[in-house]
Design a protein around this motif. Structure first.
Motif, PDB file in Angstrom:
ATOM      1  N   ARG A  71     -29.531 118.044  41.140  1.00 33.77           N
ATOM      2  CA  ARG A  71     -29.396 116.991  40.131  1.00 33.77           C
ATOM      3  C   ARG A  71     -29.064 115.658  40.806  1.00 33.77           C
ATOM      4  O   ARG A  71     -28.568 115.607  41.935  1.00 33.77           O
ATOM      5  CB  ARG A  71     -28.303 117.356  39.129  1.00 33.77           C
ATOM      6  N   GLN A 116     -26.843 112.251  36.640  1.00 32.75           N
ATOM      7  CA  GLN A 116     -26.841 113.457  35.822  1.00 32.75           C
ATOM      8  C   GLN A 116     -25.552 114.253  36.016  1.00 32.75           C
ATOM      9  O   GLN A 116     -24.971 114.762  35.047  1.00 32.75           O
ATOM     10  CB  GLN A 116     -28.047 114.332  36.194  1.00 32.75           C
ATOM     11  N   GLY A 172     -22.654 112.575  34.303  1.00 34.04           N
ATOM     12  CA  GLY A 172     -22.775 112.486  32.861  1.00 34.04           C
ATOM     13  C   GLY A 172     -22.592 113.786  32.118  1.00 34.04           C
ATOM     14  O   GLY A 172     -22.260 113.777  30.933  1.00 34.04           O
ATOM     15  N   SER A 173     -22.802 114.935  32.776  1.00 30.49           N
ATOM     16  CA  SER A 173     -22.708 116.217  32.077  1.00 30.49           C
ATOM     17  C   SER A 173     -22.505 117.339  33.082  1.00 30.49           C
ATOM     18  O   SER A 173     -22.721 117.172  34.281  1.00 30.49           O
ATOM     19  CB  SER A 173     -23.983 116.478  31.260  1.00 30.49           C
ATOM     20  N   ALA A 198     -25.609 121.910  31.122  1.00 30.37           N
ATOM     21  CA  ALA A 198     -26.419 121.026  30.274  1.00 30.37           C
ATOM     22  C   ALA A 198     -27.548 120.376  31.064  1.00 30.37           C
ATOM     23  O   ALA A 198     -28.088 119.355  30.636  1.00 30.37           O
ATOM     24  CB  ALA A 198     -25.533 119.958  29.636  1.00 30.37           C
ATOM     25  N   SER A 250     -30.938 119.768  29.174  1.00 32.98           N
ATOM     26  CA  SER A 250     -30.931 119.045  27.911  1.00 32.98           C
ATOM     27  C   SER A 250     -30.869 117.542  28.156  1.00 32.98           C
ATOM     28  O   SER A 250     -30.446 117.081  29.214  1.00 32.98           O
ATOM     29  CB  SER A 250     -29.735 119.472  27.054  1.00 32.98           C
ATOM     30  N   THR A 251     -31.298 116.786  27.157  1.00 31.91           N
ATOM     31  CA  THR A 251     -31.236 115.325  27.232  1.00 31.91           C
ATOM     32  C   THR A 251     -29.797 114.867  27.080  1.00 31.91           C
ATOM     33  O   THR A 251     -29.071 115.337  26.204  1.00 31.91           O
ATOM     34  CB  THR A 251     -32.103 114.699  26.132  1.00 31.91           C
ATOM     35  N   GLN A 252     -29.376 113.932  27.940  1.00 31.43           N
ATOM     36  CA  GLN A 252     -27.985 113.505  27.973  1.00 31.43           C
ATOM     37  C   GLN A 252     -27.840 112.068  27.510  1.00 31.43           C
ATOM     38  O   GLN A 252     -28.608 111.195  27.897  1.00 31.43           O
ATOM     39  CB  GLN A 252     -27.423 113.627  29.412  1.00 31.43           C
ATOM     40  N   GLU A 253     -26.854 111.838  26.632  1.00 31.76           N
ATOM     41  CA  GLU A 253     -26.482 110.488  26.225  1.00 31.76           C
ATOM     42  C   GLU A 253     -25.363 109.993  27.129  1.00 31.76           C
ATOM     43  O   GLU A 253     -24.333 110.659  27.265  1.00 31.76           O
ATOM     44  CB  GLU A 253     -26.011 110.474  24.773  1.00 31.76           C
ATOM     45  N   ARG A 254     -25.564 108.832  27.749  1.00 31.59           N
ATOM     46  CA  ARG A 254     -24.522 108.331  28.636  1.00 31.59           C
ATOM     47  C   ARG A 254     -24.486 106.809  28.606  1.00 31.59           C
ATOM     48  O   ARG A 254     -25.492 106.153  28.315  1.00 31.59           O
ATOM     49  CB  ARG A 254     -24.721 108.816  30.070  1.00 31.59           C
TER      50      ARG A 254
END
Length: 379
Positions: free
Chosen positions: A39, A43, A46-47, A51, A54-58
């Motif tokens: 990663r 990434q 952020g998570s 995860a 999956s799409t991550q909101e940051r």
């Protein structure tokens, strides 16, 4: 009647559950390290690894607008991209740290002096106004983005094929292999001869030597490090690979002799006596009969010794030092933790590289492990 041979124990289910729990406790961190090693830094920060798909909101770092100014329809316009090096899609944005999600992509926001700012989902912006922006400080943009799953091999390229100044561990990996392989082979070669002598050759003081080997198993390693280093300096080998090999050989020899001797004692006596009746010497019996039959014990000790020498830090620091040319992998990881504590992708990749080789060795030879460890336990 509850202890009749062949009847399953009443707590078999508890044993199975315990095994599953132990496997999970070992497997999940290893899997997480493996996933994290592919990663990117954003990434990872952020998570969690679970995860990764999956799409991550940051929250993205604040970006100040910049670009070349052009005149379109009588207005001064500056356009460009907020984040040219990322594939994240903007889900909300704002021009104030207190309201970083005040607007959505596609909104046109009025600023001071009839200045207009438009930002779309891909982070492209258009700033326009009636007057030139030259000499003015352009506004900053705070944004929240949805980042799709992203994996890369750049971590491994950076770790394995760059210099030590740039978080590379390739040289340390070679140093560790240079230490671990001879430090595993040498004690096996010596201990196999000694174990055969203690198991099948009659000579005065044999029982005393066996007791001495057992006593040496409890000698603390730390107790002998400094005297052994002084001895190496006295005889002229000082700090180097030879001294490290000899140190690991000395510390691993008692366990090797004890393990191999117990296994060889359990070999069928008839086979060895028949060979001697046919005129075979002790050396021939050892090389042609005992050694091939003792492979499970040899493999069991090789696993332990290789894992010990590969993951060793203390002996390597004492007998090799901290120079980058001779620093082993564990020492390199310690340096990375101290100097690059924020580069989690580099740390994860380096840590997985350090356990990948022991994992391959263990799974390749693990079928011999139990057979070798149980040698001599039942007569």
């Amino acid at each position: 009647m509850d202890n009749i041979a062949g009847k399953k124990a009443g707590l078999t289910w508890a044993i199975h559950i315990s095994v599953v729990v132990l496997v999970a406790l070992w497997l999940f961190p290893t899997l997480g390290l493996f996933v994290s090693s592919f990663r990117t830094a954003d990434q990872i920060s952020g998570s969690g690894w679970w995860a990764a798909l999956s799409t991550q909101e940051r929250q993205l770092p604040a970006a100040r607008l910049a670009g070349d100014e052009v005149i379109i329809d009588g207005r001064y316009v500056i356009s460009g991209e907020l984040f040219p090096n990322t594939s994240a899609l903007v889900s909300a944005w704002g021009i104030s740290a207190r309201e970083p999600e005040a607007n959505v992509p596609g909104d046109t926001v009025a600023l001071e002096g009839e200045v207009r700012l438009l930002i779309d989902e891909e982070g492209r912006f258009v700033l326009s106004g009636p007057d030139s922006f030259e000499g003015q400080r352009l506004p900053r943009v705070f944004s929240t983005a949805a980042a799709p799953p992203e994996f890369t091999l750049a971590n491994y390229e950076r770790v394995l094929f760059t210099g030590t100044a740039d978080a590379g561990v390739g040289n340390a990996l070679l140093n560790t292999a240079t230490v671990a392989i001879p430090a595993t082979v040498i004690p096996i070669l010596i201990a196999a001869f000694a174990a055969y002598a203690l198991a099948w050759m009659d000579f005065p003081g044999r029982a005393l030597l066996v007791a001495l080997v057992v006593a040496l198993l409890v000698v603390p390693l730390q107790l002998a490090l400094i005297p052994l280093l002084q001895l190496h300096n006295t005889i002229g080998i000082g700090k180097g690979y030879i001294g490290t090999w000899l140190a690991h050989t000395g510390f691993g020899m008692p366990l090797a002799i004890y393990l191999l001797r117990n296994y060889m004692v359990g070999l069928p006596r008839d086979i060895i006596e028949s060979a001697k009746v046919d005129g075979a010497t002790d050396f021939q019996v050892f090389t042609k009969i005992v050694l091939p039959l003792s492979f499970p014990a040899l493999a069991a000790f090789a696993i332990f010794q290789f894992l010990w020498t590969w993951n060793d830090l203390l002996v390597a620091l004492v007998f090799l030092g901290t120079d980058d040319r001779t620093l082993v992998l564990t020492g390199r990881l310690v340096n990375l933790m101290g100097s690059r504590g924020g580069d989690w992708e580099i740390l994860a990749t380096s840590a997985f590289v350090s356990i990948a080789v022991p994992l391959v060795v263990f799974f390749t030879m693990q079928r011999y492990l139990v057979r070798g460890l149980l040698a001599g336990s039942v007569k």
